[in-house]
Each structure stands twice: as C-alpha cells, then as structure tokens.
Design an enzyme around this catalytic site. Sequence first.
Site, short mmCIF file in Angstrom:
data_model
loop_
_atom_site.label_atom_id
_atom_site.label_comp_id
_atom_site.label_asym_id
_atom_site.label_seq_id
_atom_site.Cartn_x
_atom_site.Cartn_y
_atom_site.Cartn_z
NE ARG A 178 -3.61 -2.43 0.11
CZ ARG A 178 -3.24 -3.46 -0.67
NH1 ARG A 178 -2.23 -3.37 -1.51
NH2 ARG A 178 -3.91 -4.59 -0.63
CB SER A 227 -8.27 -1.16 4.87
OG SER A 227 -8.92 -2.32 4.46
CD GLU A 297 -4.67 0.51 3.38
OE1 GLU A 297 -4.41 -0.48 4.12
OE2 GLU A 297 -5.32 0.39 2.32
C1 LIG Z 1 -15.35 0.69 0.42
C2 LIG Z 1 -13.87 0.76 0.15
C3 LIG Z 1 -13.16 -0.38 -0.14
C4 LIG Z 1 -11.79 -0.34 -0.40
N1 LIG Z 1 -11.13 -1.49 -0.70
C5 LIG Z 1 -9.81 -1.44 -1.03
C6 LIG Z 1 -9.11 -2.62 -1.40
O1 LIG Z 1 -9.65 -3.71 -1.42
N2 LIG Z 1 -7.79 -2.50 -1.71
C7 LIG Z 1 -7.15 -1.30 -1.71
O2 LIG Z 1 -5.94 -1.25 -2.04
N3 LIG Z 1 -7.78 -0.17 -1.35
C8 LIG Z 1 -9.10 -0.22 -1.01
N4 LIG Z 1 -9.74 0.94 -0.64
C9 LIG Z 1 -8.98 2.20 -0.52
C10 LIG Z 1 -8.91 3.04 -1.80
O3 LIG Z 1 -10.00 2.74 -2.67
C11 LIG Z 1 -7.59 2.84 -2.54
O4 LIG Z 1 -6.48 3.24 -1.75
C12 LIG Z 1 -7.56 3.61 -3.86
O5 LIG Z 1 -6.43 3.21 -4.61
C13 LIG Z 1 -7.50 5.12 -3.66
O6 LIG Z 1 -7.74 5.74 -4.91
P1 LIG Z 1 -8.45 7.18 -4.97
O7 LIG Z 1 -8.49 7.59 -6.38
O8 LIG Z 1 -9.75 7.17 -4.26
O9 LIG Z 1 -7.37 8.02 -4.17
P2 LIG Z 1 -7.62 9.20 -3.11
O10 LIG Z 1 -8.33 8.66 -1.90
O11 LIG Z 1 -8.22 10.36 -3.78
O12 LIG Z 1 -6.11 9.52 -2.70
C14 LIG Z 1 -5.35 8.56 -1.99
C15 LIG Z 1 -3.87 8.99 -2.02
O13 LIG Z 1 -3.41 8.89 -3.37
C16 LIG Z 1 -2.93 10.15 -3.81
N5 LIG Z 1 -3.29 10.30 -5.22
C17 LIG Z 1 -4.52 10.23 -5.78
N6 LIG Z 1 -4.43 10.45 -7.11
C18 LIG Z 1 -3.13 10.65 -7.37
C19 LIG Z 1 -2.39 10.96 -8.57
N7 LIG Z 1 -3.00 11.12 -9.74
N8 LIG Z 1 -1.04 11.11 -8.47
C20 LIG Z 1 -0.40 10.98 -7.28
N9 LIG Z 1 -1.04 10.71 -6.13
C21 LIG Z 1 -2.39 10.55 -6.17
C22 LIG Z 1 -3.63 11.19 -2.93
O14 LIG Z 1 -2.88 12.40 -2.84
C23 LIG Z 1 -3.67 10.44 -1.60
O15 LIG Z 1 -2.42 10.53 -0.95
C24 LIG Z 1 -11.12 0.91 -0.36
C25 LIG Z 1 -11.84 2.08 -0.08
C26 LIG Z 1 -13.19 2.01 0.16
C27 LIG Z 1 -13.94 3.29 0.46
#
Ligand SMILES: Cc1cc2nc3c(=O)[nH]c(=O)nc-3n(C[C@H](O)[C@H](O)[C@H](O)COP(=O)(O)OP(=O)(O)OC[C@H]3O[C@@H](n4cnc5c(N)ncnc54)[C@H](O)[C@@H]3O)c2cc1C
Length: 306
Positions: A178, A227, A297
């Site tokens: 992660r 998580s 996380e």
């Molecule tokens: C119901 C639920 C279930 C989930 N299940 C999982 C799972 O099974 N596995 C898992 O790994 N995660 C899971 N997650 C967490 C999350 O979905 C992941 O971490 C996902 O990859 C985050 O993507 P996001 O676009 O929403 O990022 P954001 O939440 O918008 O950002 C997360 C981080 O990434 C950075 N970021 C975003 N976009 C960029 C970019 N273009 N360039 C550089 N940095 C960037 C942000 O600055 C921040 O630090 C879950 C979340 C929820 C709500």
Amino acid sequence: MFKDITPELRAGMPELRGKLEANAPTAPLSWFRTGGPAQVLFTPADADDLAYFLQHLDQQMPVLVVGLGSNLLIRDGGWEGVIVRLGKGFAEVSIEPGLRVRAGAGAPDVKVARAAAEAGIAGLSFLRGIPGAIGGALRMNGGAYGGETKDVLIEARGVARTGEFVSFTNAQMGFTYRHSSVPDDVIFIEALFEGRPGNPEEILAEMNAITEARSSTQPVNTRTGGSTFKNPPGKKAWELVDAAGCRGLRIGDAQVSEMHCNFLINHGSASAADIENLGEEVRRRVHEMSGVELEWEIKRVGRNLA
Ligand SMILES: Cc1cc2nc3c(=O)[nH]c(=O)nc-3n(C[C@H](O)[C@H](O)[C@H](O)COP(=O)(O)OP(=O)(O)OC[C@H]3O[C@@H](n4cnc5c(N)ncnc54)[C@H](O)[C@@H]3O)c2cc1C
C-alpha cells in the site's frame, strides 16, 4: 475561509485552460464526506495544462492531488494551498498491442478492469474491488483479492512539482504494501499495464464474484475510507481491532463498522476530527491490548480547526 488567491493565479497564468475555484468545499471530494474548504481547487483541462499550472505556481505553495477520495480524510480546517482534481481530461482508457492497457490517472479502477476484461486481458480484475481511480492505485499500490498494482504495471507517467514530465518503470515506483516511494509531490497522469491472455467471459465472471464478495464483507455503500489501518506484518488489522473490543465503537456520528472492523464509518454528521479521534482511540486500545502500533492506511491531510 482562506484568502482568495485565484485572481493572482489567473493573472500569472494567462494560458491556463482548466478551472480554478476559491474556497471550494472538499466534502464532495472524499468518500467520508467531511472536511473544510480547499483554498484553491484546480481541475486541469489535460496533462499539458497541469504542467503549465505547476510551472507557474509558486514552488512553496502546498499542492495535494485527489482521485476519487476513497482513501482520504480531509481535516475540518481544510487545505491551505491547492487541491488538484483530475477530471475528464485524464479518464481515457485504451487497449494496446501486447495485452496492454493504457489508462489516465483519473480513470476509475473499475473502468480499467472492465476494459481489460472485454479485451480478453486477464490479471487486472482485482481493480474491480478498489473504488478509487488509477492515480490513487499507483500511489497506494492498491490491491485486492490476490492482485495488486505492482503485479501489472509496466510504467507510470506523471508531472513533478516543477511542472516537468517524469516517468517511472515498475521498479522505479518503489512499491511496497500500500505504498509507492515516488516523491509525494509527483502527480501521476497515466499508467501502462500489461496482463496475460484470458477469456472475456471468465474474467467478467471473476469480476462479478469480486463484486459479490465485497458487498457481503465490506460496508461499500457507506461513507468510509476503506481499510483504516495497514495490516501489520503477519497480522490482520481487523482482528487486532476486534480483539481490542473496538467493533462498533463510536464517537459522535463516527463508528467502527460492525461489519468490517477495520472500516470507520461516518453515519452522517461526523466531523473529520470525530473520525480521526476514533481511529486514534482504536490505535490506543490496540496498543494497550497487544503492544502493536497500528499504522494509518488512510491518508489524513489538511489542518484541524483552530
Ligand atoms: C469501500 C472501500 C473499499 C476499499 N477497498 C480497497 C481494497 O480492497 N484494496 C485497496 O488497495 N484499497 C481499497 N480501498 C482504498 C482506496 O480505494 C484505494 O487506496 C484507492 O487506490 C485510492 O484511490 P483514490 O483515487 O480514491 O485516491 P484518493 O483517496 O483520492 O487519494 C489517496 C492517495 O493517493 C494520492 N493520489 C490520488 N491520485 C493521485 C495521482 N493522480 N497522483 C499521485 N497521487 C495521487 C492522494 O494524494 C492520496 O495521498 C477501499 C476504499 C473504500 C472506500
């Protein structure tokens, strides 16, 4: 509320094509639906526009990029500086020869999983289980159901804080659990993935199984950040949280999910502080019970209310 600096920014960037908003609410940007304002919210028109913006922005100005906000807690005092949101200009997904998929950083993971499945490219269906966009998957090394971003990434492209275009091979991404070790100020704009040959129907069936498994084990239709804590080596965070008696623990409208106790939920009117304080209380109880220091996380950003 912050000082409105958008007139100065516009004046210094006459060729900017994207949208600048002052004191934009951030609650709509995150799954938790909490958080104070962004001093500036910038939605670039495309990658060149983003690079132009960063080149002309004071290098001391704090910049945060958000994807779909599914791993993000923005504090109640908001973000002093710029929040960059990647919109439609970054959501393209295309299939390339050699079982490859090129995806904009703003493309939802599910869209990429579906495109790969339809093209008979196996290995990307795990993205179906992650409700974020590709930029977040790159930053977090998102993974689920036995697969993770590092297994399929060939190369990522981004823009550095100086506005320079940069690219990273899989090895240069420095992926661990992660996490990617690419400097925090790099904004990813695109990823190139490679899968293996597969049968579209079988891959789609696998994706459907992931959808079902998720909805029966995770509170997916609630205001949550997924998580909350990383699994410590050899242990499961949810088991530690459960054993410390925190399942269902509540502060105001923030609660440890009864269904999956590594998820925190906003029942409606929780503040970001309620959610963060609840997480800290869980960490304290887990440490007291087992000696383990849980690591967040979820990314917590911005400032608390004074
Ligand atoms: C119901 C639920 C279930 C989930 N299940 C999982 C799972 O099974 N596995 C898992 O790994 N995660 C899971 N997650 C967490 C999350 O979905 C992941 O971490 C996902 O990859 C985050 O993507 P996001 O676009 O929403 O990022 P954001 O939440 O918008 O950002 C997360 C981080 O990434 C950075 N970021 C975003 N976009 C960029 C970019 N273009 N360039 C550089 N940095 C960037 C942000 O600055 C921040 O630090 C879950 C979340 C929820 C709500």
